[in-house]
Design an enzyme around this catalytic site. Structure first.
Site, short mmCIF file in Angstrom:
data_model
loop_
_atom_site.label_atom_id
_atom_site.label_comp_id
_atom_site.label_asym_id
_atom_site.label_seq_id
_atom_site.Cartn_x
_atom_site.Cartn_y
_atom_site.Cartn_z
N ARG A 156 -0.17 -2.31 1.59
CA ARG A 156 -0.20 -3.39 0.44
C ARG A 156 0.86 -4.50 0.90
NH1 ARG A 156 0.68 1.80 -1.57
NH2 ARG A 156 -1.06 2.49 -2.95
N LYS A 181 4.28 2.60 -2.54
CA LYS A 181 4.23 2.79 -3.94
C LYS A 181 4.44 4.14 -4.51
CE LYS A 181 1.04 1.92 -7.95
NZ LYS A 181 -0.19 1.45 -8.05
N HIS A 246 -4.35 -8.33 -1.46
CA HIS A 246 -4.88 -6.68 -1.97
C HIS A 246 -6.19 -6.84 -1.61
CE1 HIS A 246 -3.56 -3.24 -3.92
NE2 HIS A 246 -4.73 -3.16 -4.37
N ARG A 249 -7.10 -5.04 1.57
CA ARG A 249 -6.67 -3.56 1.44
C ARG A 249 -8.19 -2.83 0.93
NH1 ARG A 249 -3.02 0.37 0.64
NH2 ARG A 249 -3.10 2.01 -1.26
N HIS A 272 -3.29 7.21 -1.31
CA HIS A 272 -3.77 7.52 -2.74
C HIS A 272 -3.50 8.89 -3.32
CE1 HIS A 272 -6.71 3.71 -2.69
NE2 HIS A 272 -5.42 3.65 -3.01
N TYR A 281 -12.13 1.90 -4.42
CA TYR A 281 -11.87 0.81 -3.21
C TYR A 281 -13.27 0.83 -2.23
CZ TYR A 281 -7.11 -0.14 -3.90
OH TYR A 281 -5.80 -0.50 -4.42
#
Length: 437
Positions: A156, A181, A246, A249, A272, A281
């Protein structure tokens, strides 16, 4: 209100242990909410649900629905804190509904491998064309290394901004993400070509301490998430597609999946928690699907031609009888307090994305029919509604020949409208009994 916001900021930092990024974003949002309420001469103690809904609608106009959900989450947590600290007796934000993003999400725009290669060639060309202007050399080499790193690793933008020089394990060809994250730490493999671009960029710097930020600004300060996004926006004119940080990504995950990568390994690569997030994604068009459809057995089947239809005249005596649908006669737009409340309900429901356009249209029809059938409420508002008014309206609908299914749907719409009215505290004493009955 300023002191309450500062106390909540301290509560998030010390008691809850949130990251500085989350604390700062919440503090910013509450500052804007305080300014909005101050313009309305309202404070945190007497704010109602209708004010919070209007704030969310105005605040997130032309913004993404995910951004609105973030604001709703911040408001819910803040007013829960006010209830715990006995600043309020109840939390008005608990009735704010999150938007189901699955109904509005679209497939991400995925650039091809050739388009990514063209972007890298353009960045390299800019480095070679600026040999006479040495002051721009470090910035352009930084941008090339940053673009290549985001695409190759799928990290990210915020994770890239928090990288330090010590996070690169040159011999192992691994990148350590320490502040990902959710405060999760993970290791991401990095190919040798990316390490070479990073070395070329670091060769332009004098400070190579292990704890020094990996990417610096022109003023030798650490980059942040917003600055990385602004850096990418400068290249929108020269790129065929608008590539945000993003999006790289998404592109990284999609290209890995296209090249035969394992979806479970891609999940761990991107950090994730759930596999369903990784599947979003990689929701791209698979070339193998088209080849499979071409080999479907139905392609070898031939359908017989349709016979021509013969037009037969049928006399009017043999036609089946059909019920004539009754329409609510409305000579002019409705006026009255109830009409204003209905318009406010529909505007809020549309702004908060609670219902689809078809459902909102049915709500409008049902509530308009109810307003026409109850002139006493139309003039004075929903506050004077009584159970006998609803019974008379339903009886009139049945006598008009309306099907029981349609009547049930009208009643369901009326109950939703009454629930909306109760949450705004301008209801009559009988409404709560009507809603629960």
């Amino acid at each position: 209100m300023e002191s309450i916001i500062e106390d909540y900021r301290e509560y998030q930092t010390i008691i809850r242990g949130y990251t500085p990024k989350v604390v700062k974003a919440t503090w910013r949002e509450l500052k804007k909410l305080a300014q909005y309420l101050e313009n309305l001469s309202i404070n945190f103690q007497n704010v109602q649900l209708v004010h919070l809904e209007n704030y969310c609608i105005e605040r997130t106009e032309s913004k993404s629905l995910g951004y609105r959900n973030v604001i709703i989450s911040q408001l819910r947590s803040f007013f829960n804190y006010l209830v715990q600290q006995e600043f309020r007796l109840e939390n008005p934000a608990r009735h704010l509904r999150y938007t189901n993003l699955d109904l509005y999400q679209s497939l991400p725009e995925i650039a091809s491998i050739e388009e990514i290669q063209d972007c890298l060639k353009e960045l390299k060309r800019q480095i070679d064309s600026c040999l006479s202007r040495r002051q721009f050399d470090p910035i352009r080499k930084r941008n090339l290394a940053l673009f290549a790193l985001l695409y190759a690793s799928g990290i990210r933008a915020g994770e890239a901004a928090n990288l330090q020089i010590r996070d690169i394990l040159w011999e192992e060809q691994v990148l350590i993400i320490r502040e990902g994250k959710g405060r999760k730490e993970r290791r991401v493999p990095v190919v040798n070509e990316i390490l070479e671009l990073l070395q070329i960029y670091l060769a332009t710097r004098n400070d190579l301490e292990p704890n020094a930020p990996l990417f610096l600004t022109w003023r030798k300060e650490a980059m942040d998430n917003n600055l990385i996004g602004a850096t990418f926006r400068k290249y929108h004119e020269m790129w065929e597609k608008s590539l945000r940080p993003h999006q790289l990504r998404h592109i990284c995950a999609s290209h890995l999946y296209q090249q035969g990568g394992n979806i479970v390994q891609i999940k761990d690569w991107l950090g994730h928690k759930r596999l369903t997030t990784t599947l979003h994604y990689t929701r791209i068009q698979n070339p193998e699907i088209e080849a499979t459809l071409e080999s479907h057995p139905i392609n070898e089947m031939s359908c017989s031609s349709k016979p021509k239809l013969e037009i037969v005249n049928v006399s009017s005596q043999n036609k089946p009888l059909r019920r004539k649908y009754t329409m609510t006669p409305i000579a002019e737009p409705l006026t009255g307090k109830l009409a204003e409340q209905i318009q406010e309900f529909l505007r809020t429901a549309e702004g908060m994305k609670k219902y689809s356009k078809g459902t909102l249209k049915e709500f409008r029809f049902s509530l308009t029919r109810f307003a026409v059938g109850c002139p006493h409420c139309l003039e004075k508002g929903i506050e004077v509604l009584r159970a006998v008014d609803i019974i008379r309206w339903l009886s009139a609908r049945r006598q008009a020949g309306i099907s029981p299914c349609t009547i049930d749907k009208n009643l369901s719409h009326l109950r939703s409208f009454m629930a909306y009215v109760m949450l705004r505290q301008y209801h009559g004493p009988i409404l709560r009994h009507l809603l629960l009955s």
